[in-house]
Design a protein around this motif. Sequence first.
Motif, PDB file in Angstrom:
ATOM      1  N   ALA A 238      31.946  92.715  80.105  1.00 29.90           N
ATOM      2  CA  ALA A 238      33.125  91.854  80.239  1.00 29.90           C
ATOM      3  C   ALA A 238      32.779  90.656  81.121  1.00 29.90           C
ATOM      4  O   ALA A 238      32.038  90.766  82.093  1.00 29.90           O
ATOM      5  CB  ALA A 238      34.271  92.645  80.847  1.00 29.90           C
ATOM      6  N   ARG A 239      33.309  89.494  80.758  1.00 28.31           N
ATOM      7  CA  ARG A 239      33.154  88.309  81.604  1.00 28.31           C
ATOM      8  C   ARG A 239      34.283  87.344  81.323  1.00 28.31           C
ATOM      9  O   ARG A 239      34.861  87.330  80.231  1.00 28.31           O
ATOM     10  CB  ARG A 239      31.795  87.633  81.397  1.00 28.31           C
ATOM     11  N   THR A 240      34.599  86.510  82.316  1.00 28.11           N
ATOM     12  CA  THR A 240      35.633  85.490  82.190  1.00 28.11           C
ATOM     13  C   THR A 240      35.071  84.178  82.730  1.00 28.11           C
ATOM     14  O   THR A 240      34.402  84.170  83.761  1.00 28.11           O
ATOM     15  CB  THR A 240      36.896  85.881  82.994  1.00 28.11           C
ATOM     16  N   TYR A 241      35.323  83.091  81.998  1.00 27.43           N
ATOM     17  CA  TYR A 241      34.864  81.780  82.458  1.00 27.43           C
ATOM     18  C   TYR A 241      35.806  80.714  81.904  1.00 27.43           C
ATOM     19  O   TYR A 241      36.549  80.953  80.946  1.00 27.43           O
ATOM     20  CB  TYR A 241      33.409  81.511  82.045  1.00 27.43           C
ATOM     21  N   THR A 242      35.791  79.526  82.522  1.00 26.57           N
ATOM     22  CA  THR A 242      36.674  78.423  82.134  1.00 26.57           C
ATOM     23  C   THR A 242      35.847  77.150  81.987  1.00 26.57           C
ATOM     24  O   THR A 242      35.073  76.803  82.881  1.00 26.57           O
ATOM     25  CB  THR A 242      37.774  78.211  83.200  1.00 26.57           C
ATOM     26  N   ASP A 243      36.029  76.463  80.840  1.00 26.65           N
ATOM     27  CA  ASP A 243      35.245  75.250  80.614  1.00 26.65           C
ATOM     28  C   ASP A 243      35.948  74.391  79.557  1.00 26.65           C
ATOM     29  O   ASP A 243      36.989  74.785  79.021  1.00 26.65           O
ATOM     30  CB  ASP A 243      33.826  75.607  80.157  1.00 26.65           C
ATOM     31  N   ILE A 244      35.361  73.222  79.246  1.00 26.78           N
ATOM     32  CA  ILE A 244      35.942  72.357  78.212  1.00 26.78           C
ATOM     33  C   ILE A 244      35.729  72.998  76.840  1.00 26.78           C
ATOM     34  O   ILE A 244      34.856  73.850  76.672  1.00 26.78           O
ATOM     35  CB  ILE A 244      35.364  70.920  78.282  1.00 26.78           C
ATOM     36  N   PRO A 245      36.527  72.600  75.823  1.00 23.80           N
ATOM     37  CA  PRO A 245      36.574  73.357  74.570  1.00 23.80           C
ATOM     38  C   PRO A 245      35.243  73.648  73.900  1.00 23.80           C
ATOM     39  O   PRO A 245      34.951  74.804  73.567  1.00 23.80           O
ATOM     40  CB  PRO A 245      37.480  72.496  73.687  1.00 23.80           C
ATOM     41  N   TYR A 246      34.410  72.610  73.663  1.00 22.17           N
ATOM     42  CA  TYR A 246      33.224  72.896  72.856  1.00 22.17           C
ATOM     43  C   TYR A 246      32.252  73.838  73.567  1.00 22.17           C
ATOM     44  O   TYR A 246      31.478  74.555  72.927  1.00 22.17           O
ATOM     45  CB  TYR A 246      32.535  71.601  72.387  1.00 22.17           C
ATOM     46  N   LYS A 247      32.330  73.900  74.887  1.00 23.49           N
ATOM     47  CA  LYS A 247      31.451  74.806  75.626  1.00 23.49           C
ATOM     48  C   LYS A 247      31.966  76.249  75.592  1.00 23.49           C
ATOM     49  O   LYS A 247      31.233  77.177  75.936  1.00 23.49           O
ATOM     50  CB  LYS A 247      31.280  74.321  77.067  1.00 23.49           C
ATOM     51  N   VAL A 248      33.215  76.410  75.190  1.00 21.05           N
ATOM     52  CA  VAL A 248      33.794  77.748  75.055  1.00 21.05           C
ATOM     53  C   VAL A 248      33.786  78.204  73.602  1.00 21.05           C
ATOM     54  O   VAL A 248      33.428  79.339  73.288  1.00 21.05           O
ATOM     55  CB  VAL A 248      35.236  77.776  75.620  1.00 21.05           C
ATOM     56  N   PHE A 249      34.204  77.327  72.697  1.00 21.56           N
ATOM     57  CA  PHE A 249      34.301  77.687  71.278  1.00 21.56           C
ATOM     58  C   PHE A 249      32.932  77.932  70.638  1.00 21.56           C
ATOM     59  O   PHE A 249      32.789  78.781  69.763  1.00 21.56           O
ATOM     60  CB  PHE A 249      34.990  76.571  70.486  1.00 21.56           C
ATOM     61  N   THR A 250      31.932  77.143  71.028  1.00 22.06           N
ATOM     62  CA  THR A 250      30.650  77.183  70.320  1.00 22.06           C
ATOM     63  C   THR A 250      29.593  77.924  71.115  1.00 22.06           C
ATOM     64  O   THR A 250      29.666  78.023  72.335  1.00 22.06           O
ATOM     65  CB  THR A 250      30.136  75.761  70.008  1.00 22.06           C
ATOM     66  N   SER A 251      28.617  78.446  70.391  1.00 20.05           N
ATOM     67  CA  SER A 251      27.505  79.135  71.038  1.00 20.05           C
ATOM     68  C   SER A 251      26.246  78.962  70.199  1.00 20.05           C
ATOM     69  O   SER A 251      26.324  78.774  68.983  1.00 20.05           O
ATOM     70  CB  SER A 251      27.835  80.625  71.225  1.00 20.05           C
TER      71      SER A 251
END
Length: 446
Positions: free
Chosen positions: A295-308
Amino acid sequence: MSGTTAAGSGSVRTADSPWRNWAGNVTSRPVREVSPASAEELAEAVRRAAEDGLRVKTVGTGHSFTSIAATDGVLIRPGLLTGIRRIDREAMTVTVESGTPLKRLNVALAREGLSLTNMGDIMEQTVAGATSTGTHGTGRDSASIAAQIRELELVTASGELLTCSEKENPEVFAAARIGLGALGVVTAITFAVEPVFLLTAREEPMTFDRVASEFDALHAENEHFEFYWFPHTDNCNTKRNNRSAGPAAPPGRVSGWIEDELLSNGLFQVACSLGRAVPPAIPSIAKLSSRALSARTYTDIPYKVFTSPRRVRFLEMEYALPREAAVAALREVKAMVERSPLKVSFPVEVRTAPADDIALSTASGRETAYIAVHLYKGTPHRAYFTAVERIMTAHGGRPHWGKVHTRDAAYFSEVYPRFAEFTALRDRLDPDRLFANDYLRRVLGD
């Protein structure tokens, strides 16, 4: 390069080697390749192909697993048609050249303090390739990338440059946002954008039964919900993305590398290679893999969260189902795998989308859930994909246009209420089938 001639600042050359897609499962041999540097040059290339009796296809980064971009005629490469034409902060839109990779658009928008509302998890594709095949992420209220289009520019079979929006050529706009390359060549796209925002991602392992029983609630309570089920296990990994007031708290450099590169790419590549060499080991590997992600939680701008990053090459089939059918269909897939001799090394991905109004969108007219199955490149896929497809079609599923499937025009005319609207428009815009190939003949008829 052989036989290269200048065409303005673009180029035309005799194709001296076959074209292959990203996964390596599609190969074609075009007569020539064209790299236009402007919409006008592209229109001229289309007119010349028609005069020479050659079919025309455009290829982006080759991320489709189908032969949707394959041609034995003229292959248009949009590598010189890149960059942002204009940003309209009053209308909150960005107009971008069709060959621009999504990753470049995302970075450029972020620099301007802007973002798309939603996106898929891979951003290698060109904007035209991604939208033309219906690329999507997951969202309760926000739909595919194509649903964010406000205007597009299209070169038709006659070499005419058409501008299409809700006000200008609206009947073309209604269909061409997901046009499969059948209506013309897209040269520019105008997307709706919004001020850049923060997303908090919460990744958490859950059991299969818990996700299945709580799927409707997890969908309703989160702006973006998705999960992966690991075949041969009862383990899932869930991801919930929701808007956040901040502050930004991106993954730590080391922990982010461990999750996104070491586990999701490096060790996963090793595990897939081992599984391909020794298939009986796959269930044990799956149990280890499914427990490795924490489990992990993080907060960032959209493309850094949506994409991998996705460095492990694979083949994929994905079906869009009525959302209410998703859990039943997934349970059927699980039961099928458990009673079969199949050994499946890749997790099964489940995402959602709201209904939209695009004629051949997989979410056209209905709330949708997507079930995607993958196999490592080079692994025999037919038995698994055929068994999954049988389950999906029994639920009225619509396959992703850029992913492996065996459906044809007769099937699509049943599952898309607006199928005839699209084919009638194709008859009008491309009566001589300049943009046809074997794939389009199968899925649209001739």
